[in-house]
Motif scaffolding. Sequence first.
Motif, short mmCIF file in Angstrom:
data_model
loop_
_atom_site.label_atom_id
_atom_site.label_comp_id
_atom_site.label_asym_id
_atom_site.label_seq_id
_atom_site.Cartn_x
_atom_site.Cartn_y
_atom_site.Cartn_z
N ALA A 43 -11.59 -3.97 11.90
CA ALA A 43 -12.18 -3.07 12.89
C ALA A 43 -11.92 -1.64 12.43
O ALA A 43 -11.01 -1.38 11.63
CB ALA A 43 -11.59 -3.29 14.28
N VAL A 44 -12.71 -0.72 12.94
CA VAL A 44 -12.53 0.71 12.67
C VAL A 44 -12.36 1.41 14.01
O VAL A 44 -13.10 1.14 14.97
CB VAL A 44 -13.74 1.31 11.91
N VAL A 45 -11.37 2.29 14.09
CA VAL A 45 -11.08 3.04 15.31
C VAL A 45 -11.23 4.53 15.01
O VAL A 45 -10.62 5.04 14.06
CB VAL A 45 -9.65 2.75 15.83
N CYS A 46 -12.02 5.23 15.81
CA CYS A 46 -12.28 6.66 15.62
C CYS A 46 -11.63 7.46 16.73
O CYS A 46 -11.88 7.19 17.92
CB CYS A 46 -13.78 6.94 15.61
N THR A 47 -10.81 8.44 16.36
CA THR A 47 -10.15 9.28 17.37
C THR A 47 -10.69 10.71 17.36
O THR A 47 -10.04 11.62 17.87
CB THR A 47 -8.63 9.29 17.15
N HIS A 48 -11.87 10.89 16.83
CA HIS A 48 -12.55 12.19 16.83
C HIS A 48 -14.04 11.92 16.84
O HIS A 48 -14.49 10.88 16.34
CB HIS A 48 -12.14 13.00 15.60
N ALA A 49 -14.82 12.84 17.39
CA ALA A 49 -16.26 12.62 17.50
C ALA A 49 -16.94 12.54 16.14
O ALA A 49 -17.90 11.77 15.96
CB ALA A 49 -16.88 13.73 18.34
N PHE A 50 -16.48 13.33 15.14
CA PHE A 50 -17.14 13.32 13.84
C PHE A 50 -17.13 11.94 13.20
O PHE A 50 -18.20 11.41 12.82
CB PHE A 50 -16.53 14.37 12.91
N PRO A 51 -15.97 11.27 13.03
CA PRO A 51 -16.02 9.94 12.43
C PRO A 51 -16.74 8.92 13.29
O PRO A 51 -17.26 7.92 12.76
CB PRO A 51 -14.54 9.57 12.25
N CYS A 52 -16.83 9.16 14.59
CA CYS A 52 -17.60 8.24 15.44
C CYS A 52 -19.08 8.29 15.02
O CYS A 52 -19.74 7.26 14.86
CB CYS A 52 -17.44 8.65 16.91
N GLY A 53 -19.58 9.49 14.77
CA GLY A 53 -20.95 9.63 14.28
C GLY A 53 -21.11 9.06 12.89
O GLY A 53 -22.15 8.45 12.56
N VAL A 54 -20.10 9.24 12.06
CA VAL A 54 -20.14 8.69 10.70
C VAL A 54 -20.22 7.17 10.74
O VAL A 54 -21.01 6.55 10.02
CB VAL A 54 -18.90 9.15 9.90
N MET A 55 -19.40 6.55 11.58
CA MET A 55 -19.40 5.08 11.64
C MET A 55 -20.68 4.55 12.29
O MET A 55 -21.12 3.44 11.97
CB MET A 55 -18.17 4.57 12.36
N SER A 56 -21.28 5.31 13.18
CA SER A 56 -22.59 4.91 13.70
C SER A 56 -23.59 4.86 12.55
O SER A 56 -24.37 3.90 12.44
CB SER A 56 -23.05 5.91 14.77
N ALA A 57 -23.55 5.88 11.66
CA ALA A 57 -24.43 5.89 10.50
C ALA A 57 -24.09 4.74 9.55
O ALA A 57 -24.98 4.09 8.99
CB ALA A 57 -24.33 7.23 9.78
N TYR A 58 -22.79 4.49 9.35
CA TYR A 58 -22.35 3.42 8.45
C TYR A 58 -22.88 2.06 8.92
O TYR A 58 -23.38 1.26 8.12
CB TYR A 58 -20.82 3.40 8.36
N LYS A 59 -22.77 1.81 10.20
CA LYS A 59 -23.25 0.53 10.74
C LYS A 59 -24.76 0.42 10.57
O LYS A 59 -25.28 -0.66 10.27
CB LYS A 59 -22.86 0.41 12.22
N ARG A 60 -25.46 1.52 10.75
CA ARG A 60 -26.92 1.51 10.61
C ARG A 60 -27.35 1.29 9.15
O ARG A 60 -28.30 0.57 8.86
CB ARG A 60 -27.48 2.83 11.12
N LEU A 61 -26.59 1.87 8.22
CA LEU A 61 -26.97 1.83 6.81
C LEU A 61 -26.45 0.59 6.07
O LEU A 61 -27.14 0.06 5.19
CB LEU A 61 -26.45 3.08 6.09
N PHE A 62 -25.20 0.17 6.40
CA PHE A 62 -24.53 -0.79 5.53
C PHE A 62 -24.02 -2.06 6.21
O PHE A 62 -24.05 -3.13 5.61
CB PHE A 62 -23.34 -0.11 4.82
N ASP A 63 -23.48 -1.97 7.41
CA ASP A 63 -22.75 -3.11 7.96
C ASP A 63 -22.79 -3.08 9.48
O ASP A 63 -21.82 -2.70 10.14
CB ASP A 63 -21.30 -3.07 7.45
N ALA A 64 -23.89 -3.52 10.03
CA ALA A 64 -24.06 -3.47 11.49
C ALA A 64 -23.00 -4.26 12.26
O ALA A 64 -22.58 -3.83 13.33
CB ALA A 64 -25.46 -3.96 11.86
#
Length: 382
Positions: free
Chosen positions: A112-133
């Motif tokens: 699992a990935v845990v984000c404690t700031h808004a920036f990585p939350c947006g990054v992981m949204s992009a990551y899931k869309r691009l690479f690993d939903a």
Amino acid sequence: MVAAGGTGVGPVLFLSARVGEGHRAAADAVRERLAVRGIRGDVHDSYRYAASLFSKVVSDGYIGMVRTIPQLYGVIYDRAERASVAGGFRRWAAEFTARNLRPLIEQMQPSAVVCTHAFPCGVMSAYKRLFDAPLPVLGIVTDFVVHPFWIYRNIDAYAVATPEIRAAMIARGIDDARIGVDGIPVDTRFGLLPDDRGALRAELGIPREGAMALVMGGGLGLGPLGKTMRALARAESAPTQVVIVGRNRRLEARLQEEAQREGGGARVLGFVRNVFDWMHAADVLVTKPGGLSTSEALAARVPLVLLPPLPGQEQRNARYLTARGAALLARVPGDLPELVETAIGAGPRAQRLRTAAATLAHPDAAERIAARVARLAVPVSA
């Protein structure tokens, strides 16, 4: 393969951001509770994987703005808050960072990935869309309000501080089942009140008797701390002052010189690892309204007097806490003597302050969130 401790859960990747200490502290609090379950957590600064210019502009620019022209930061924050869709540059930055993170994620294979700031939350949204939903991602909102930069429909779960945040996220299309009102995670030691407060004070080198005011400016030592020291010296109860300035070495030296010159006996400290001890020893905390520091104070049951907030999230944190009666707000340093006397007193206003603060406290937030992460995590294959 079975994870350490026999949980069958692989490591958890925490993505934070190097803007102050609070986002890292939130990650560490949950990571430590996962460790009790035998689940390893690794904390990484998401800005390290962003474009170098973007990282420098955002992290250093934020710190520079809040120190010198906070009103500009407030304008930028407000405009972003009103935006209904992600701008092209923000989308590009998230996707660029997601691509840079891919080698780490593929090597680590987090459950699992845990984000404690808004920036990585947006990054992981992009990551899931691009690479690993299917990769599970949980966002921990570390303030008492939520900025739209946190909110993405493909983030699997959110931990938030208040029912109001939950309602705001549902209104923006997030499934209510994904949002838990768990609180802002803090080190569990903030909620463990000492059996002998006098002994704790003696151990810290402060008087057993009499009022003590703890003054904090966050990890960056922001806020009018010199003016605060001088104002508290005029308080009727003449509280012992302990001022913690975080990693701001220059400010630490300047305030130490001022304390010696004024002869008021204020004690000035830099970064400390046992903030929970200092809060437990204090009769009042005077601080800027960061989400983590105020949550720590709520868990530690120390009355809160807030310094004038910076525009943006601090302003909204202050508004939320004062509206619910859980903190007093000094609009100017000159307000501090009266407010501190109120907070440390035994009158009805002080009692209402303590009661409201106890209602908002979530000393078990880190444990609750760790349990959610463990449930969300994908078990490793045998």
